[in-house]
Design an enzyme around this catalytic site. Structure first.
Site, short mmCIF file in Angstrom:
data_model
loop_
_atom_site.label_atom_id
_atom_site.label_comp_id
_atom_site.label_asym_id
_atom_site.label_seq_id
_atom_site.Cartn_x
_atom_site.Cartn_y
_atom_site.Cartn_z
N SER A 111 -5.92 19.74 14.12
CA SER A 111 -6.70 18.50 14.16
C SER A 111 -6.42 17.69 12.89
O SER A 111 -6.24 18.27 11.81
CB SER A 111 -8.18 18.87 14.24
OG SER A 111 -8.95 17.82 14.76
N PRO A 112 -6.39 16.37 13.00
CA PRO A 112 -6.16 15.58 11.79
C PRO A 112 -7.29 15.78 10.79
O PRO A 112 -8.46 15.66 11.14
CB PRO A 112 -6.13 14.13 12.30
CG PRO A 112 -6.86 14.18 13.62
CD PRO A 112 -6.61 15.54 14.18
N CYS B 259 -8.25 14.75 6.72
CA CYS B 259 -7.93 14.13 5.45
C CYS B 259 -7.89 15.17 4.35
O CYS B 259 -8.78 16.02 4.27
CB CYS B 259 -8.99 13.10 5.08
SG CYS B 259 -8.89 11.61 6.06
N ALA C 186 -5.76 11.11 8.97
CA ALA C 186 -5.98 9.66 9.08
C ALA C 186 -5.13 8.93 8.04
O ALA C 186 -5.27 9.15 6.83
CB ALA C 186 -7.45 9.34 8.87
N GLN D 186 -2.05 10.50 12.79
CA GLN D 186 -3.19 9.68 13.20
C GLN D 186 -3.19 8.38 12.40
O GLN D 186 -3.18 8.41 11.17
CB GLN D 186 -4.50 10.44 12.94
CG GLN D 186 -5.71 9.71 13.51
CD GLN D 186 -7.01 10.42 13.19
OE1 GLN D 186 -7.33 10.66 12.03
NE2 GLN D 186 -7.79 10.74 14.22
N TYR E 116 -15.43 4.76 12.23
CA TYR E 116 -14.46 3.90 11.58
C TYR E 116 -14.26 2.62 12.40
O TYR E 116 -14.97 2.39 13.38
CB TYR E 116 -13.16 4.68 11.32
CG TYR E 116 -13.40 5.84 10.37
CD1 TYR E 116 -13.92 5.60 9.08
CD2 TYR E 116 -13.18 7.15 10.74
CE1 TYR E 116 -14.19 6.65 8.21
CE2 TYR E 116 -13.44 8.21 9.87
CZ TYR E 116 -13.95 7.95 8.60
OH TYR E 116 -14.23 8.97 7.74
N ARG F 249 -8.24 9.17 19.83
CA ARG F 249 -9.42 9.97 19.46
C ARG F 249 -10.65 9.09 19.52
O ARG F 249 -10.67 8.02 18.91
CB ARG F 249 -9.27 10.60 18.06
CG ARG F 249 -10.55 11.32 17.63
CD ARG F 249 -10.38 12.23 16.43
NE ARG F 249 -9.95 13.56 16.85
CZ ARG F 249 -10.08 14.66 16.11
NH1 ARG F 249 -10.62 14.58 14.91
NH2 ARG F 249 -9.67 15.84 16.54
N GLY G 65 -9.80 22.54 13.66
CA GLY G 65 -9.95 21.89 12.36
C GLY G 65 -10.16 22.89 11.26
O GLY G 65 -9.22 23.50 10.72
N ARG G 66 -11.43 23.11 10.93
CA ARG G 66 -11.75 23.92 9.73
C ARG G 66 -11.22 25.34 9.80
O ARG G 66 -10.86 25.91 8.77
CB ARG G 66 -13.27 23.89 9.50
CG ARG G 66 -13.74 22.53 9.00
CD ARG G 66 -15.22 22.34 9.16
NE ARG G 66 -15.60 22.27 10.58
CZ ARG G 66 -16.83 22.13 11.03
NH1 ARG G 66 -17.83 22.07 10.18
NH2 ARG G 66 -17.08 22.05 12.33
#
Ligand SMILES: Cc1cc2nc3c(=O)[nH]c(=O)nc-3n(C[C@H](O)[C@H](O)[C@H](O)COP(=O)(O)O)c2cc1C
Length: 363
Positions: free
Chosen positions: A22-23, A25, A62, A104, A185, A233, A332-333
């Site tokens: 997963s994207p 940052c 991102a 992304q 966003y 997304r 992700g995490r």
């Protein structure tokens, strides 16, 4: 037998399995000088490790389509041709480690110009390099500066910037581009009536609020090759029913289903079903809080859907595919904790991971 390690072909791109990074940052680019927005050796190591760890697709975090569209001064960017070579290195490193490289493309809108989370987050003061933020209307994210309401010319500039960044992403060698329309966003803030009270063609009806997203899709599709995928997304819900002050409705799963159908007509190949972050909200604790919306979206819209959120164990990931909730999972995490999450999942599930650069490893 799990479908997690079956390939998925989208347009002309075959992604070797359905466990995707997963994207996320990392806020690790330089904030000034010639390296602004450019991936550096940290990014290379970080993404290549997870690619070598067996994910089929790694979507780079991102990446700002304009400098003022960065969440923080330390975000990646693709608003300048000078940023292409560093991205080319990163895309090649991901591909060389066996994963499809994706990126992304994002504009943070009213949530831009923030300090890095480990320094407490919050707006960066102008004296320390912060910049004025923009949004659909002059409605601030609670506690953040009020954005300037964008003019129609501003909107056209952002749409064009998305296409220009996609063109640069292509030149850099990325094979999947994901448009970030989630997490409060810029694009999400146009979609939700909580942050968009415009009275022109970009506000009011669902069709009007979705207009900028569809324009971005059209503009990106016009430069992005027909054989390469575009993902979108979205946040499937704002996690609040309405504005507490005046009762304006929020963004809902039903809206997301309609948007997903429109997005498919405008060149999106897959909906990445995230949620929330437009306004502070209380999010359910249950493990499937978000993946259940992916399933609803998939059932109702018929598009390819990726599930994401609190997927930490291989059996759950596998079940999301076997029960038809999703076509792929974004992790992700769990991937921050364990770069080899995908290969370990293959071992646990008795599937073939990709443990060596060129050889499958039969367990
Ligand atoms: C450190 C961090 C950075 C993130 N950055 C992004 C981002 O750049 N773009 C995005 O769409 N989501 C971002 N997210 C959200 C993740 O992609 C993911 O959707 C979320 O963490 C839920 O999945 P998980 O429970 O597997 O972590 C970020 C999450 C984390 C923890």
């Amino acid at each position: 037998m799990t479908e997690l390690f079956e390939p998925l072909t989208v347009r002309g791109t075959t992604i070797p399995n359905r466990v995707w990074m997963s994207p996320m940052c990392t806020y690790s680019a330089l904030s000034d000088g010639s390296g602004v927005g450019a991936p550096n050796d940290f990014h290379l190591a970080h993404y290549a490790a997870r690619a070598a760890g067996g994910v089929g697709l790694a979507v780079v975090e991102a990446t700002g389509v304009l400098p003022e569209g960065r969440i923080s001064p330390y975000d990646l960017g693709l608003w300048d041709d000078a940023q292409i070579p560093a991205h080319r290195r990163l895309a090649a490193a991901i591909a060389d480690a066996g994963a499809v490289p994706g990126i992304q493309l994002a504009h943070a809108g009213r949530k831009a110009s923030m300090e890095r989370p480990w320094l407490g987050g919050g707006p960066v003061p102008a004296a320390e390099g912060g910049w004025p933020v923009v949004g659909p209307s002059g409605i601030a994210f609670p506690g953040y500066p009020e954005p300037a309401a964008m003019t129609v010319a501003d909107i056209a500039t952002v749409v064009a910037a998305w296409a220009d960044s996609a063109q640069r992403a292509l030149e850099a060698g990325y094979e999947v581009v994901e448009i970030h329309a989630a997490h409060g966003y810029l694009l999400h803030s146009f979609l939700s009536p909580l942050s968009n009270t415009r009275t022109d063609n970009y506000g009011g009806s669902l069709e009007n609020r979705a207009r900028i997203v569809l324009e971005v899709l059209d503009a990106v599709r016009a430069v992005w090759p027909a054989d390469k995928p575009i993902f979108l997304r979205i946040s499937t819900t704002d996690w609040v029913a309405e504005d507490p002050e005046d009762g304006r409705a929020a963004w809902t799963v039903e809206d997301s289903i309609v948007l997903s159908r429109w997005a498919t007509d405008h060149g999106a190949d897959l909906i990445d079903a995230s949620s929330g972050a437009l306004v502070p909200a209380s999010i359910p604790h249950r493990e499937d809080y978000q993946t259940r919306n992916a399933a609803l979206l998939k059932a109702a819209s018929g598009t390819l859907v990726a599930a994401v959120g609190r997927i930490t164990d291989p059996a759950t990931a596998s079940e999301l595919l076997s029960n038809g909730s999703a076509d792929a999972v974004f992790i992700g995490r769990a991937l921050l904790r364990d770069a080899s999450w995908a290969n370990n999942a293959a071992t646990v599930l008795g599937a073939r991971g990709r443990f060596m650069r060129q050889y499958d490893y039969a367990v």
